[in-house]
Design an enzyme around this catalytic site. Sequence first.
Site, PDB file in Angstrom:
ATOM      1  N   GLU A   1     -10.015   4.652   5.739  1.00 44.91           N
ATOM      2  CA  GLU A   1     -10.160   5.486   4.546  1.00 44.91           C
ATOM      3  C   GLU A   1     -11.596   5.499   4.018  1.00 44.91           C
ATOM      4  OE1 GLU A   1      -7.582   7.176   3.906  1.00 44.91           O
ATOM      5  OE2 GLU A   1      -6.018   6.050   4.939  1.00 44.91           O
TER       6      GLU A   1
ATOM      7  N   VAL B   1       0.850  -1.189   0.000  1.00 51.82           N
ATOM      8  CA  VAL B   1       0.000   0.000   0.000  1.00 51.82           C
ATOM      9  C   VAL B   1       0.886   1.239   0.000  1.00 51.82           C
ATOM     10  CG1 VAL B   1      -0.235  -0.020   2.524  1.00 51.82           C
ATOM     11  CG2 VAL B   1      -1.920   1.197   1.142  1.00 51.82           C
ATOM     12  N   PHE B   2       0.534   2.210  -0.846  1.00 49.02           N
ATOM     13  CA  PHE B   2       1.306   3.454  -0.948  1.00 49.02           C
ATOM     14  C   PHE B   2       0.636   4.537  -0.126  1.00 49.02           C
ATOM     15  CE2 PHE B   2       2.407   7.499  -3.097  1.00 49.02           C
ATOM     16  CZ  PHE B   2       3.788   7.424  -2.987  1.00 49.02           C
ATOM     17  N   GLY B   3       1.401   5.100   0.804  1.00 46.81           N
ATOM     18  CA  GLY B   3       0.893   6.183   1.629  1.00 46.81           C
ATOM     19  C   GLY B   3       1.418   7.520   1.162  1.00 46.81           C
ATOM     20  N   TYR B   4       0.526   8.486   0.960  1.00 50.65           N
ATOM     21  CA  TYR B   4       0.919   9.827   0.525  1.00 50.65           C
ATOM     22  C   TYR B   4       0.379  10.896   1.470  1.00 50.65           C
ATOM     23  CZ  TYR B   4      -3.888   9.900  -1.142  1.00 50.65           C
ATOM     24  OH  TYR B   4      -5.259   9.824  -1.202  1.00 50.65           O
ATOM     25  N   GLY B   5      -0.387  10.478   2.478  1.00 53.61           N
ATOM     26  CA  GLY B   5      -0.971  11.394   3.452  1.00 53.61           C
ATOM     27  C   GLY B   5      -0.624  10.915   4.859  1.00 53.61           C
ATOM     28  N   SER B   6      -1.643  10.654   5.664  1.00 56.14           N
ATOM     29  CA  SER B   6      -1.403  10.289   7.060  1.00 56.14           C
ATOM     30  C   SER B   6      -0.678   8.950   7.206  1.00 56.14           C
ATOM     31  CB  SER B   6      -2.718  10.249   7.831  1.00 56.14           C
ATOM     32  OG  SER B   6      -3.592   9.262   7.318  1.00 56.14           O
TER      33      SER B   6
END
Length: 203
Positions: A99, A6-11
């Site tokens: 989410e 999984v790619f995280g770009y926020g929290s």
Amino acid sequence: MAPFIVFGYGSLIFKPPPHTIRQVPGFLKGYVRRFAQKSHDHRGTPESPGRVVTLIHKEDWDKFSGSDAFPDEDIVWGIAYTIDPIYEAEVRDYLDYREKDGYTMETLDIYGMDDGVEKVIIHGAICYVGRDDNPSFVGSEPLDALADRIWTSVGPSGRNKDYLYNLAAAIHNLSPSSYDSHLYALEAKVRALDDKNGTSTQA
């Protein structure tokens, strides 16, 4: 079976998913990161929603945000997390709940640098995106109004401005080239509100 990445770009950058066995920094191509998503359940309330980031295809953003002054050269850096296969179902459920406020699961290619050359380092990572047709999507807002909204909003997960500060700090630390002028301009405006009102800037 392919690993669950999984790619995280926020929290997810500053609050990673559980049961992570590997973390790889990387970036996206063809997207912008914007505070264009309402948060009714984490950094705001249904009556007074905060603002959190989502990804938008650059061409889609251009359609309804001609006034957005930030350059296309901004790079959306984040972290790709590989989840322990034993806990994949548990983590999927956790992320789906976390989410749930308007985000949809997509698959994206993650890029990295190899001897100064951009290349795909991970194919088909999972990413939660607040598409522009979801009810919580608000699109482009004037930066001053957006800063004021973030500065005042509080939800079950804490102050909206702490989300902003934590994200900005995480992006600063990710890579020397992880520049995001929208994020940093917004951070500066919210910190200015803290200074003006004599409130804490600590996340």
